[in-house]
Design a protein around this motif. Structure first.
Motif, PDB file in Angstrom:
ATOM      1  N   ARG A 119       0.824  -1.210   0.000  1.00  0.00           N
ATOM      2  CA  ARG A 119       0.000   0.000   0.000  1.00  0.00           C
ATOM      3  C   ARG A 119       0.859   1.262   0.000  1.00  0.00           C
ATOM      4  O   ARG A 119       0.510   2.261  -0.638  1.00  0.00           O
ATOM      5  N   LEU A 120       1.989   1.237   0.701  1.00  0.00           N
ATOM      6  CA  LEU A 120       2.885   2.385   0.708  1.00  0.00           C
ATOM      7  C   LEU A 120       3.470   2.627  -0.682  1.00  0.00           C
ATOM      8  O   LEU A 120       3.497   3.764  -1.172  1.00  0.00           O
ATOM      9  N   LEU A 121       3.919   1.559  -1.333  1.00  0.00           N
ATOM     10  CA  LEU A 121       4.446   1.697  -2.691  1.00  0.00           C
ATOM     11  C   LEU A 121       3.358   2.146  -3.668  1.00  0.00           C
ATOM     12  O   LEU A 121       3.632   2.902  -4.599  1.00  0.00           O
ATOM     13  N   ALA A 122       2.132   1.691  -3.453  1.00  0.00           N
ATOM     14  CA  ALA A 122       1.015   2.138  -4.291  1.00  0.00           C
ATOM     15  C   ALA A 122       0.778   3.633  -4.115  1.00  0.00           C
ATOM     16  O   ALA A 122       0.537   4.352  -5.090  1.00  0.00           O
ATOM     17  N   THR A 123       0.869   4.115  -2.897  1.00  0.00           N
ATOM     18  CA  THR A 123       0.680   5.540  -2.632  1.00  0.00           C
ATOM     19  C   THR A 123       1.779   6.367  -3.293  1.00  0.00           C
ATOM     20  O   THR A 123       1.506   7.403  -3.914  1.00  0.00           O
ATOM     21  N   LEU A 124       3.024   5.911  -3.175  1.00  0.00           N
ATOM     22  CA  LEU A 124       4.129   6.633  -3.809  1.00  0.00           C
ATOM     23  C   LEU A 124       3.997   6.626  -5.329  1.00  0.00           C
ATOM     24  O   LEU A 124       4.251   7.639  -5.987  1.00  0.00           O
ATOM     25  N   SER A 125       3.587   5.505  -5.888  1.00  0.00           N
ATOM     26  CA  SER A 125       3.387   5.420  -7.334  1.00  0.00           C
ATOM     27  C   SER A 125       2.251   6.340  -7.781  1.00  0.00           C
ATOM     28  O   SER A 125       2.339   6.977  -8.841  1.00  0.00           O
ATOM     29  N   LEU A 126       1.204   6.418  -6.992  1.00  0.00           N
ATOM     30  CA  LEU A 126       0.100   7.317  -7.322  1.00  0.00           C
ATOM     31  C   LEU A 126       0.541   8.782  -7.235  1.00  0.00           C
ATOM     32  O   LEU A 126       0.095   9.614  -8.037  1.00  0.00           O
ATOM     33  N   CYS A 127       1.422   9.103  -6.309  1.00  0.00           N
ATOM     34  CA  CYS A 127       1.956  10.468  -6.227  1.00  0.00           C
ATOM     35  C   CYS A 127       2.762  10.817  -7.477  1.00  0.00           C
ATOM     36  O   CYS A 127       2.624  11.916  -8.027  1.00  0.00           O
ATOM     37  N   VAL A 128       3.592   9.880  -7.935  1.00  0.00           N
ATOM     38  CA  VAL A 128       4.367  10.113  -9.156  1.00  0.00           C
ATOM     39  C   VAL A 128       3.428  10.272 -10.350  1.00  0.00           C
ATOM     40  O   VAL A 128       3.624  11.152 -11.199  1.00  0.00           O
ATOM     41  N   ALA A 129       2.390   9.442 -10.412  1.00  0.00           N
ATOM     42  CA  ALA A 129       1.417   9.544 -11.508  1.00  0.00           C
ATOM     43  C   ALA A 129       0.730  10.907 -11.496  1.00  0.00           C
ATOM     44  O   ALA A 129       0.521  11.514 -12.555  1.00  0.00           O
ATOM     45  N   THR A 130       0.400  11.391 -10.325  1.00  0.00           N
ATOM     46  CA  THR A 130      -0.257  12.695 -10.213  1.00  0.00           C
ATOM     47  C   THR A 130       0.675  13.820 -10.664  1.00  0.00           C
ATOM     48  O   THR A 130       0.259  14.741 -11.383  1.00  0.00           O
ATOM     49  N   ILE A 131       1.934  13.739 -10.273  1.00  0.00           N
ATOM     50  CA  ILE A 131       2.906  14.759 -10.683  1.00  0.00           C
ATOM     51  C   ILE A 131       3.066  14.758 -12.206  1.00  0.00           C
ATOM     52  O   ILE A 131       3.064  15.821 -12.851  1.00  0.00           O
ATOM     53  N   LEU A 132       3.192  13.571 -12.788  1.00  0.00           N
ATOM     54  CA  LEU A 132       3.334  13.490 -14.250  1.00  0.00           C
ATOM     55  C   LEU A 132       2.077  13.967 -14.966  1.00  0.00           C
ATOM     56  O   LEU A 132       2.167  14.584 -16.045  1.00  0.00           O
TER      57      LEU A 132
END
Length: 114
Positions: A18-31
């Motif tokens: 879940r932590l890695l999913a949150t970080l990946s979602l943050c990167v997706a949002t930035i992009l």
């Protein structure tokens, strides 16, 4: 009726997913915000492929990955070329979805007997 608690190691792995999913979602949002900014500035749809984003951010690592996977044509040409051609926010959003699904705990529903 008491609920069984998951073992600590299983709970920790789920938390990590879940932590890695949150970080990946943050990167997706930035992009996505970067692509939206480019689209507004150009008054046309502008989506940067993942390859360009990685080349701008991590050029040496991308070259190393490309050199390493060139020995495996079945992994490089059909898979990685297609993934690197997609917009970065799509790739990271899909990764976030997969990681969240892997870390999701299913709720057990018990039937009440009358």
């Amino acid at each position: 009726m008491m609920r069984r608690r998951p073992r600590n190691d299983v709970a920790m792995i789920r938390f990590l997913f879940r932590l890695l999913a949150t970080l990946s979602l943050c990167v997706a949002t930035i992009l996505l915000v970067l692509d939206a900014t480019r689209t507004i500035a150009a008054s046309a749809l502008e989506m940067m492929p993942l390859r360009n984003s990685l080349a701008a951010t991590f050029p040496e690592q991308l070259a190393g990955i490309e050199a390493g996977l060139q020995d495996y044509p079945f992994a490089w040409d059909p898979i990685m070329v297609s993934v690197l051609a997609l917009p970065g926010f799509v790739v990271f959003a899909v990764i976030a979805l997969i990681l969240y699904a892997a870390g999701h705990r299913t709720e057990r529903r018990f039937a009440l007997d009358s």
